[in-house]
Design a protein around this motif. Structure first.
Motif, PDB file in Angstrom:
ATOM      1  N   LEU A 169      32.877  25.211  47.736  1.00  0.00           N
ATOM      2  CA  LEU A 169      33.791  26.012  46.922  1.00  0.00           C
ATOM      3  C   LEU A 169      35.035  25.214  46.547  1.00  0.00           C
ATOM      4  O   LEU A 169      35.502  25.274  45.413  1.00  0.00           O
TER       5      LEU A 169
ATOM      6  N   HIS B 134      34.119  23.008  43.722  1.00  0.00           N
ATOM      7  CA  HIS B 134      34.087  23.754  42.450  1.00  0.00           C
ATOM      8  C   HIS B 134      35.528  23.929  41.935  1.00  0.00           C
ATOM      9  O   HIS B 134      35.805  23.709  40.767  1.00  0.00           O
TER      10      HIS B 134
ATOM     11  N   GLY C  80      22.219  27.567  43.301  1.00  0.00           N
ATOM     12  CA  GLY C  80      23.111  26.400  43.277  1.00  0.00           C
ATOM     13  C   GLY C  80      22.348  25.133  43.636  1.00  0.00           C
ATOM     14  O   GLY C  80      22.408  24.135  42.921  1.00  0.00           O
TER      15      GLY C  80
ATOM     16  N   THR D 139      19.885  24.289  40.931  1.00  0.00           N
ATOM     17  CA  THR D 139      20.585  23.682  39.786  1.00  0.00           C
ATOM     18  C   THR D 139      20.855  22.209  40.074  1.00  0.00           C
ATOM     19  O   THR D 139      20.624  21.343  39.225  1.00  0.00           O
ATOM     20  N   ALA D 140      21.338  21.936  41.299  1.00  0.00           N
ATOM     21  CA  ALA D 140      21.667  20.549  41.662  1.00  0.00           C
ATOM     22  C   ALA D 140      20.414  19.671  41.636  1.00  0.00           C
ATOM     23  O   ALA D 140      20.465  18.520  41.221  1.00  0.00           O
TER      24      ALA D 140
ATOM     25  N   SER E  35      27.500  17.732  38.666  1.00  0.00           N
ATOM     26  CA  SER E  35      28.956  17.635  38.827  1.00  0.00           C
ATOM     27  C   SER E  35      29.601  17.174  37.517  1.00  0.00           C
ATOM     28  O   SER E  35      30.710  17.586  37.184  1.00  0.00           O
TER      29      SER E  35
ATOM     30  N   ILE F  73      35.077  28.435  31.853  1.00  0.00           N
ATOM     31  CA  ILE F  73      35.926  29.156  32.818  1.00  0.00           C
ATOM     32  C   ILE F  73      37.353  29.264  32.261  1.00  0.00           C
ATOM     33  O   ILE F  73      37.957  30.331  32.282  1.00  0.00           O
TER      34      ILE F  73
ATOM     35  N   ILE G 269      25.856  31.564  37.871  1.00  0.00           N
ATOM     36  CA  ILE G 269      27.196  31.896  37.365  1.00  0.00           C
ATOM     37  C   ILE G 269      27.427  33.413  37.413  1.00  0.00           C
ATOM     38  O   ILE G 269      28.472  33.881  37.876  1.00  0.00           O
TER      39      ILE G 269
ATOM     40  N   PHE H  64      29.771  38.339  43.196  1.00  0.00           N
ATOM     41  CA  PHE H  64      30.453  38.036  44.461  1.00  0.00           C
ATOM     42  C   PHE H  64      31.935  38.465  44.365  1.00  0.00           C
ATOM     43  O   PHE H  64      32.457  39.162  45.238  1.00  0.00           O
TER      44      PHE H  64
HETATM   45  C1  HEM Z   1      31.151  32.383  44.535  1.00  0.00           C
HETATM   46  C2  HEM Z   1      31.212  31.286  43.872  1.00  0.00           C
HETATM   47  C3  HEM Z   1      30.216  30.151  43.999  1.00  0.00           C
HETATM   48  C4  HEM Z   1      29.540  29.701  45.114  1.00  0.00           C
HETATM   49  C5  HEM Z   1      29.588  30.249  46.534  1.00  0.00           C
HETATM   50  C6  HEM Z   1      28.731  28.580  44.686  1.00  0.00           C
HETATM   51  C7  HEM Z   1      27.870  27.869  45.512  1.00  0.00           C
HETATM   52  C8  HEM Z   1      27.162  26.757  45.119  1.00  0.00           C
HETATM   53  C9  HEM Z   1      26.271  26.013  45.958  1.00  0.00           C
HETATM   54  C10 HEM Z   1      25.937  26.358  47.413  1.00  0.00           C
HETATM   55  C11 HEM Z   1      25.768  24.983  45.241  1.00  0.00           C
HETATM   56  C12 HEM Z   1      24.805  23.905  45.714  1.00  0.00           C
HETATM   57  C13 HEM Z   1      25.574  22.630  45.977  1.00  0.00           C
HETATM   58  C14 HEM Z   1      24.694  21.442  45.889  1.00  0.00           C
HETATM   59  O1  HEM Z   1      23.604  21.512  46.444  1.00  0.00           O
HETATM   60  O2  HEM Z   1      25.110  20.466  45.254  1.00  0.00           O
HETATM   61  C15 HEM Z   1      26.357  25.068  43.924  1.00  0.00           C
HETATM   62  C16 HEM Z   1      26.104  24.173  42.889  1.00  0.00           C
HETATM   63  C17 HEM Z   1      26.526  24.342  41.611  1.00  0.00           C
HETATM   64  N1  HEM Z   1      27.306  25.372  41.123  1.00  0.00           N
HETATM   65 FE1  HEM Z   1      28.101  26.855  42.208  1.00  0.00          FE
HETATM   66  N2  HEM Z   1      28.915  28.380  43.347  1.00  0.00           N
HETATM   67  C18 HEM Z   1      29.821  29.310  42.893  1.00  0.00           C
HETATM   68  C19 HEM Z   1      30.254  29.475  41.598  1.00  0.00           C
HETATM   69  C20 HEM Z   1      29.864  28.707  40.522  1.00  0.00           C
HETATM   70  C21 HEM Z   1      30.290  28.905  39.162  1.00  0.00           C
HETATM   71  C22 HEM Z   1      31.214  30.046  38.701  1.00  0.00           C
HETATM   72  C23 HEM Z   1      29.713  27.924  38.425  1.00  0.00           C
HETATM   73  C24 HEM Z   1      29.793  27.657  36.947  1.00  0.00           C
HETATM   74  C25 HEM Z   1      30.569  28.280  36.114  1.00  0.00           C
HETATM   75  C26 HEM Z   1      28.927  27.100  39.306  1.00  0.00           C
HETATM   76  C27 HEM Z   1      28.198  25.987  38.928  1.00  0.00           C
HETATM   77  C28 HEM Z   1      27.493  25.172  39.783  1.00  0.00           C
HETATM   78  C29 HEM Z   1      26.797  23.951  39.366  1.00  0.00           C
HETATM   79  C30 HEM Z   1      26.759  23.349  37.976  1.00  0.00           C
HETATM   80  C31 HEM Z   1      26.201  23.429  40.529  1.00  0.00           C
HETATM   81  C32 HEM Z   1      25.378  22.135  40.661  1.00  0.00           C
HETATM   82  C33 HEM Z   1      26.318  21.022  41.118  1.00  0.00           C
HETATM   83  C34 HEM Z   1      25.639  19.687  41.242  1.00  0.00           C
HETATM   84  O3  HEM Z   1      24.532  19.491  40.731  1.00  0.00           O
HETATM   85  O4  HEM Z   1      26.228  18.798  41.846  1.00  0.00           O
HETATM   86  N3  HEM Z   1      29.041  27.608  40.581  1.00  0.00           N
HETATM   87  N4  HEM Z   1      27.186  26.149  43.875  1.00  0.00           N
END
Ligand code: HEM
Length: 239
Positions: A64, A67, A140, A143-144, A151, A162, A186, A192
């Motif tokens: 978080l 982010h 999440g 997506t990664a 990132s 945002i 998203i 949440f």
């Molecule tokens: C309650 C809010 C959020 C939580 C708890 C959360 C949690 C996570 C988690 C656990 C991952 C996996 C991390 C990884 O394996 O690299 C992730 C990745 C990601 N999240 Fe979120 N997320 C939140 C909000 C958002 C929002 C609002 C966006 C976009 C507007 C977003 C976009 C992304 C993206 C693009 C990734 C992939 C990052 C990467 O490939 O390195 N997330 N998030």
């Protein structure tokens, strides 16, 4: 902005959810501020809880913060990622933290399913919350894994969306072409936020409490308590 599902879900709904969350938080604080907790079940079962709570909080809090950092400093993230080795370090660390958080979550679920005492105090709210968290972590991590260098494109396309919402000029074109898995990620983040004041998620806001120490806490008021019959000594007579 043309109205379609995208603009409705990511250009209109965020405001409805945020307003409900703000009003709900004020209402809960005003009506029952001592319930701002995550209703501990630690005394019922502690061992599995520890193996769940530590990886979960360690992983999810760092993710978080990452982010949030990217929302405020997208240029720094893009500059860091310009070097392939640094990009790889960031992506692998993110993934490792995602798996860590996912492991913690699995422990929470295992504990709720296997410990009869913990199961007995599990409410429908708890089940709903666990579902929201599973969706968040799974989408999440997917997506990664599936859409490389998240990132970087997070900083380049999700962050402008945002900010467009924050400055009340929602522009959903920034995220319109993202995959459905990422859109669920998203949207679920907004769910949440919506649920924070009404559920045990409210303990997430507990960081507000200590802030008063950072910004100068109110003066402490010290009163003298003396039995009514006893005279309060006149300090002048001891001078
Ligand atoms: C309650 C809010 C959020 C939580 C708890 C959360 C949690 C996570 C988690 C656990 C991952 C996996 C991390 C990884 O394996 O690299 C992730 C990745 C990601 N999240 Fe979120 N997320 C939140 C909000 C958002 C929002 C609002 C966006 C976009 C507007 C977003 C976009 C992304 C993206 C693009 C990734 C992939 C990052 C990467 O490939 O390195 N997330 N998030």
């Amino acid at each position: 902005m043309d109205w379609n599902w995208n603009s409705f879900l990511f250009g209109g709904v965020p405001y409805v959810f945020i307003m409900i969350a703000i009003v709900g938080t004020i209402w809960r604080y005003a009506s029952n501020r001592y319930s701002w907790s995550s209703l501990s079940s630690q005394f019922l079962e502690n061992k599995v809880l520890f193996y769940g709570a530590f990886p979960w909080h360690f992983g999810i809090i760092l993710i978080l913060l990452a982010h949030i950092f990217a929302i405020f400093f997208p240029g720094v993230v893009l500059a860091w990622n310009a070097e392939p080795v640094r990009l790889a370090i960031l992506e692998v660390s993110g993934l490792a933290l995602g798996f860590l958080a996912g492991f913690g979550l699995l422990m929470f679920i295992y504990r709720r399913l296997t410990d009869s005492r913990v199961r007995a105090v599990t409410s429908s709210w708890d089940v709903l919350i666990i579902i929201v968290l599973i969706i968040q972590v799974v989408t999440g991590v997917l997506t990664a894994i599936l859409f490389k260098w998240g990132s970087s494109w997070f900083a380049a396309s999700a962050v402008p969306w945002i900010w467009s919402v924050i400055v009340l000029q929602p522009d959903t074109s920034f995220i319109a072409n993202l995959h459905i898995i990422t859109k669920i990620h998203i949207f679920n983040a907004m769910v949440f936020i919506l649920l924070i004041p009404f559920s045990r998620f409210v303990h997430f806001l507990a960081f507000i409490g200590p802030l008063q120490y950072v910004f100068g806490r109110p003066y402490q008021l010290v009163r003298w308590y003396a039995p009514r019959t006893r005279r309060v000594p006149n300090i002048r007579q001891y001078k």
